[in-house]
Design a protein around this motif. Structure first.
Motif, PDB file in Angstrom:
ATOM      1  N   PRO A 106       0.799  -1.234   0.000  1.00  0.00           N
ATOM      2  CA  PRO A 106       0.000   0.000   0.000  1.00  0.00           C
ATOM      3  C   PRO A 106       0.828   1.279   0.000  1.00  0.00           C
ATOM      4  O   PRO A 106       0.329   2.340  -0.393  1.00  0.00           O
ATOM      5  CB  PRO A 106      -0.836  -0.119   1.282  1.00  0.00           C
ATOM      6  N   GLU A 107       2.099   1.209   0.427  1.00  0.00           N
ATOM      7  CA  GLU A 107       2.941   2.397   0.455  1.00  0.00           C
ATOM      8  C   GLU A 107       3.665   2.640  -0.872  1.00  0.00           C
ATOM      9  O   GLU A 107       4.405   3.609  -1.001  1.00  0.00           O
ATOM     10  CB  GLU A 107       3.997   2.285   1.558  1.00  0.00           C
ATOM     11  N   VAL A 108       3.428   1.762  -1.850  1.00  0.00           N
ATOM     12  CA  VAL A 108       4.149   1.847  -3.117  1.00  0.00           C
ATOM     13  C   VAL A 108       3.219   2.271  -4.251  1.00  0.00           C
ATOM     14  O   VAL A 108       2.122   1.726  -4.401  1.00  0.00           O
ATOM     15  CB  VAL A 108       4.809   0.488  -3.459  1.00  0.00           C
ATOM     16  N   GLU A 109       3.644   3.244  -5.023  1.00  0.00           N
ATOM     17  CA  GLU A 109       2.941   3.623  -6.247  1.00  0.00           C
ATOM     18  C   GLU A 109       3.581   2.859  -7.405  1.00  0.00           C
ATOM     19  O   GLU A 109       4.812   2.815  -7.520  1.00  0.00           O
ATOM     20  CB  GLU A 109       3.054   5.125  -6.490  1.00  0.00           C
ATOM     21  N   ILE A 110       2.776   2.255  -8.253  1.00  0.00           N
ATOM     22  CA  ILE A 110       3.270   1.461  -9.377  1.00  0.00           C
ATOM     23  C   ILE A 110       3.080   2.249 -10.665  1.00  0.00           C
ATOM     24  O   ILE A 110       1.962   2.623 -11.018  1.00  0.00           O
ATOM     25  CB  ILE A 110       2.530   0.111  -9.482  1.00  0.00           C
ATOM     26  N   TRP A 111       4.192   2.485 -11.342  1.00  0.00           N
ATOM     27  CA  TRP A 111       4.167   3.194 -12.622  1.00  0.00           C
ATOM     28  C   TRP A 111       4.745   2.283 -13.705  1.00  0.00           C
ATOM     29  O   TRP A 111       5.765   1.616 -13.486  1.00  0.00           O
ATOM     30  CB  TRP A 111       4.996   4.471 -12.558  1.00  0.00           C
ATOM     31  N   VAL A 112       4.120   2.264 -14.841  1.00  0.00           N
ATOM     32  CA  VAL A 112       4.584   1.459 -15.976  1.00  0.00           C
ATOM     33  C   VAL A 112       4.835   2.398 -17.157  1.00  0.00           C
ATOM     34  O   VAL A 112       4.005   3.260 -17.459  1.00  0.00           O
ATOM     35  CB  VAL A 112       3.548   0.382 -16.356  1.00  0.00           C
ATOM     36  N   PHE A 113       5.979   2.217 -17.794  1.00  0.00           N
ATOM     37  CA  PHE A 113       6.314   3.006 -18.978  1.00  0.00           C
ATOM     38  C   PHE A 113       6.292   2.081 -20.194  1.00  0.00           C
ATOM     39  O   PHE A 113       7.033   1.099 -20.252  1.00  0.00           O
ATOM     40  CB  PHE A 113       7.686   3.655 -18.819  1.00  0.00           C
ATOM     41  N   ALA A 114       5.415   2.399 -21.126  1.00  0.00           N
ATOM     42  CA  ALA A 114       5.256   1.579 -22.330  1.00  0.00           C
ATOM     43  C   ALA A 114       4.634   2.422 -23.439  1.00  0.00           C
ATOM     44  O   ALA A 114       3.867   3.359 -23.160  1.00  0.00           O
ATOM     45  CB  ALA A 114       4.368   0.362 -22.043  1.00  0.00           C
ATOM     46  N   ASP A 115       4.967   2.087 -24.673  1.00  0.00           N
ATOM     47  CA  ASP A 115       4.397   2.771 -25.840  1.00  0.00           C
ATOM     48  C   ASP A 115       4.586   4.286 -25.770  1.00  0.00           C
ATOM     49  O   ASP A 115       3.742   5.058 -26.230  1.00  0.00           O
ATOM     50  CB  ASP A 115       2.907   2.453 -25.979  1.00  0.00           C
ATOM     51  N   GLY A 116       5.669   4.723 -25.171  1.00  0.00           N
ATOM     52  CA  GLY A 116       5.953   6.145 -25.082  1.00  0.00           C
ATOM     53  C   GLY A 116       5.160   6.893 -24.033  1.00  0.00           C
ATOM     54  O   GLY A 116       5.216   8.126 -23.957  1.00  0.00           O
ATOM     55  N   GLU A 117       4.418   6.167 -23.189  1.00  0.00           N
ATOM     56  CA  GLU A 117       3.567   6.806 -22.186  1.00  0.00           C
ATOM     57  C   GLU A 117       3.952   6.376 -20.773  1.00  0.00           C
ATOM     58  O   GLU A 117       4.568   5.332 -20.560  1.00  0.00           O
ATOM     59  CB  GLU A 117       2.093   6.453 -22.432  1.00  0.00           C
ATOM     60  N   TRP A 118       3.556   7.206 -19.820  1.00  0.00           N
ATOM     61  CA  TRP A 118       3.680   6.912 -18.395  1.00  0.00           C
ATOM     62  C   TRP A 118       2.300   6.458 -17.931  1.00  0.00           C
ATOM     63  O   TRP A 118       1.352   7.231 -17.937  1.00  0.00           O
ATOM     64  CB  TRP A 118       4.149   8.163 -17.671  1.00  0.00           C
ATOM     65  N   LEU A 119       2.187   5.196 -17.567  1.00  0.00           N
ATOM     66  CA  LEU A 119       0.900   4.587 -17.240  1.00  0.00           C
ATOM     67  C   LEU A 119       0.775   4.338 -15.740  1.00  0.00           C
ATOM     68  O   LEU A 119       1.733   3.896 -15.098  1.00  0.00           O
ATOM     69  CB  LEU A 119       0.738   3.261 -17.990  1.00  0.00           C
ATOM     70  N   LEU A 120      -0.394   4.572 -15.200  1.00  0.00           N
ATOM     71  CA  LEU A 120      -0.657   4.242 -13.800  1.00  0.00           C
ATOM     72  C   LEU A 120      -2.149   4.008 -13.622  1.00  0.00           C
ATOM     73  O   LEU A 120      -2.961   4.379 -14.464  1.00  0.00           O
ATOM     74  CB  LEU A 120      -0.144   5.337 -12.856  1.00  0.00           C
ATOM     75  N   ARG A 121      -2.479   3.387 -12.510  1.00  0.00           N
ATOM     76  CA  ARG A 121      -3.896   3.097 -12.240  1.00  0.00           C
ATOM     77  C   ARG A 121      -4.488   4.108 -11.269  1.00  0.00           C
ATOM     78  O   ARG A 121      -5.697   4.337 -11.274  1.00  0.00           O
ATOM     79  CB  ARG A 121      -4.026   1.679 -11.678  1.00  0.00           C
ATOM     80  N   ASP A 122      -3.652   4.691 -10.409  1.00  0.00           N
ATOM     81  CA  ASP A 122      -4.138   5.638  -9.407  1.00  0.00           C
ATOM     82  C   ASP A 122      -3.437   6.987  -9.593  1.00  0.00           C
ATOM     83  O   ASP A 122      -2.289   7.156  -9.188  1.00  0.00           O
ATOM     84  CB  ASP A 122      -3.871   5.099  -8.000  1.00  0.00           C
ATOM     85  N   PRO A 123      -4.123   7.981 -10.169  1.00  0.00           N
ATOM     86  CA  PRO A 123      -3.492   9.276 -10.403  1.00  0.00           C
ATOM     87  C   PRO A 123      -3.378  10.150  -9.156  1.00  0.00           C
ATOM     88  O   PRO A 123      -2.785  11.233  -9.207  1.00  0.00           O
ATOM     89  CB  PRO A 123      -4.421   9.929 -11.428  1.00  0.00           C
ATOM     90  N   SER A 124      -3.936   9.681  -8.039  1.00  0.00           N
ATOM     91  CA  SER A 124      -3.926  10.481  -6.811  1.00  0.00           C
ATOM     92  C   SER A 124      -2.732  10.177  -5.913  1.00  0.00           C
ATOM     93  O   SER A 124      -2.646  10.710  -4.800  1.00  0.00           O
ATOM     94  CB  SER A 124      -5.219  10.247  -6.028  1.00  0.00           C
ATOM     95  N   GLY A 125      -1.811   9.345  -6.363  1.00  0.00           N
ATOM     96  CA  GLY A 125      -0.644   9.018  -5.555  1.00  0.00           C
ATOM     97  C   GLY A 125       0.143  10.260  -5.177  1.00  0.00           C
ATOM     98  O   GLY A 125       0.286  11.184  -5.980  1.00  0.00           O
ATOM     99  N   PRO A 126       0.658  10.324  -3.952  1.00  0.00           N
ATOM    100  CA  PRO A 126       1.347  11.541  -3.483  1.00  0.00           C
ATOM    101  C   PRO A 126       2.610  11.893  -4.263  1.00  0.00           C
ATOM    102  O   PRO A 126       3.027  13.054  -4.267  1.00  0.00           O
ATOM    103  CB  PRO A 126       1.674  11.224  -2.019  1.00  0.00           C
ATOM    104  N   MET A 127       3.209  10.919  -4.964  1.00  0.00           N
ATOM    105  CA  MET A 127       4.443  11.203  -5.683  1.00  0.00           C
ATOM    106  C   MET A 127       4.200  11.554  -7.153  1.00  0.00           C
ATOM    107  O   MET A 127       5.131  11.915  -7.872  1.00  0.00           O
ATOM    108  CB  MET A 127       5.398  10.014  -5.577  1.00  0.00           C
ATOM    109  N   VAL A 128       2.963  11.469  -7.595  1.00  0.00           N
ATOM    110  CA  VAL A 128       2.645  11.761  -8.998  1.00  0.00           C
ATOM    111  C   VAL A 128       2.975  13.202  -9.391  1.00  0.00           C
ATOM    112  O   VAL A 128       3.589  13.431 -10.437  1.00  0.00           O
ATOM    113  CB  VAL A 128       1.176  11.422  -9.304  1.00  0.00           C
ATOM    114  N   PRO A 129       2.589  14.212  -8.594  1.00  0.00           N
ATOM    115  CA  PRO A 129       2.897  15.593  -8.999  1.00  0.00           C
ATOM    116  C   PRO A 129       4.392  15.848  -9.175  1.00  0.00           C
ATOM    117  O   PRO A 129       4.807  16.539 -10.115  1.00  0.00           O
ATOM    118  CB  PRO A 129       2.313  16.437  -7.864  1.00  0.00           C
ATOM    119  N   TRP A 130       5.201  15.300  -8.281  1.00  0.00           N
ATOM    120  CA  TRP A 130       6.656  15.499  -8.374  1.00  0.00           C
ATOM    121  C   TRP A 130       7.214  14.827  -9.619  1.00  0.00           C
ATOM    122  O   TRP A 130       8.051  15.395 -10.333  1.00  0.00           O
ATOM    123  CB  TRP A 130       7.338  14.965  -7.127  1.00  0.00           C
TER     124      TRP A 130
END
Length: 274
Positions: A106-130
């Protein structure tokens, strides 16, 4: 900074975040000037970073980089015209193992980079803005990462709990041994990439492309993904704020990024000896 006898350097490969860039992701004028002087002296200069290629464009322009660069920890080498020189994707098996382990954290945000995009399931993660500030573009929200399996450039586990990432790195490495590289590019980022997606292989490929012998190459960085290029470079330099385990794997240690340590290394260890 200590000094020792080195070969004349013809190619410098540099990390970006924590090395060339200040904490706010900007370049100091001293660093820009040092890289310009390096190139004017006939020394090739390029970038090797965990960032995706599209998040390097501003720095490439500011520094005048005119040779191929390495994104995704060396997983994608990009020519100056934007065409792909080399690309290594994460095997689907390794991606599934990684995602299965991380999804229970639960303390980890999962980001996937594919097809030239930054993909995620939860855009409200605290580290997303940074991360969005650093990359310069917004993420794409997806319901599942499954459609991208086999085309993934990098998976990132992001967390303010740096010790948790150390523990996850130790747990994940044996599970994907022989399939993927696992390293912390920064204390708050754990990167999972293809086996060939490492800065050491990137340095070898770029040096061969430029016709430079490895003993005439230098590498500078601060993160856990940088010793891979330290191992093959003729001269390796760690930043002053790097963890001790990183510093021990470099030939020399320069100042921190807030002290313009990269510029100092260029000026004293490369330009001074040309």
């Amino acid at each position: 900074m200590s000094e020792e006898t080195i070969h004349p350097i013809r190619f410098l490969l540099s990390d970006m975040d924590g090395t060339l860039l200040l904490p706010d992701h900007s370049l100091s004028q001293r660093t820009i000037a040092a890289v310009r002087a390096l190139r004017e002296a006939g020394v090739f200069f390029s970038l090797a970073t965990g960032r995706p290629p599209r998040a390097m464009l501003q720095q490439i322009e500011a520094l005048g980089v005119d040779v191929p660069t390495a994104g995704f920890n060396g997983g994608t080498l990009v020519n100056p015209d934007g065409s792909i020189l080399v690309a290594h994707h994460l095997p689907a098996e390794a991606a599934l193992i990684t995602l299965a382990l991380l999804c229970d954290q639960p303390e980890v945000e999962i980001w996937v980079f594919a097809d030239g995009e930054w993909l995620l399931r939860d855009p409200s993660g605290p580290m997303v803005p940074w991360e969005q500030h650093g990359l310069g573009y917004a993420p794409v929200v997806v319901e599942s990462f499954e459609p991208f399996l086999g085309r993934i450039d990098k998976i990132v586990a992001a967390s303010a709990n740096a010790q948790l990432l150390v523990e996850l790195e130790a747990r994940l490495q044996p599970k994907v041994a022989g399939l993927a590289q696992v390293s912390r590019s920064q204390p708050v980022y754990l990167d999972i990439t293809a086996m060939k997606a490492n800065k050491g292989d990137a340095l070898k490929t770029l040096a061969a492309h430029l016709g430079v012998a490895l003993e005439q190459t230098a590498a500078i960085g601060d993160g856990g993904n940088d010793p891979a290029m330290f191992e093959v470079a003729g001269l390796s330099i760690a930043m002053g704020q790097a963890e001790e385990v990183v510093k021990r794997q470099a030939n020399l240690v320069t100042g921190s990024n807030v002290e313009d340590g990269a510029a100092e290394a260029i000026e004293r260890l490369i330009l001074h000896r040309q």
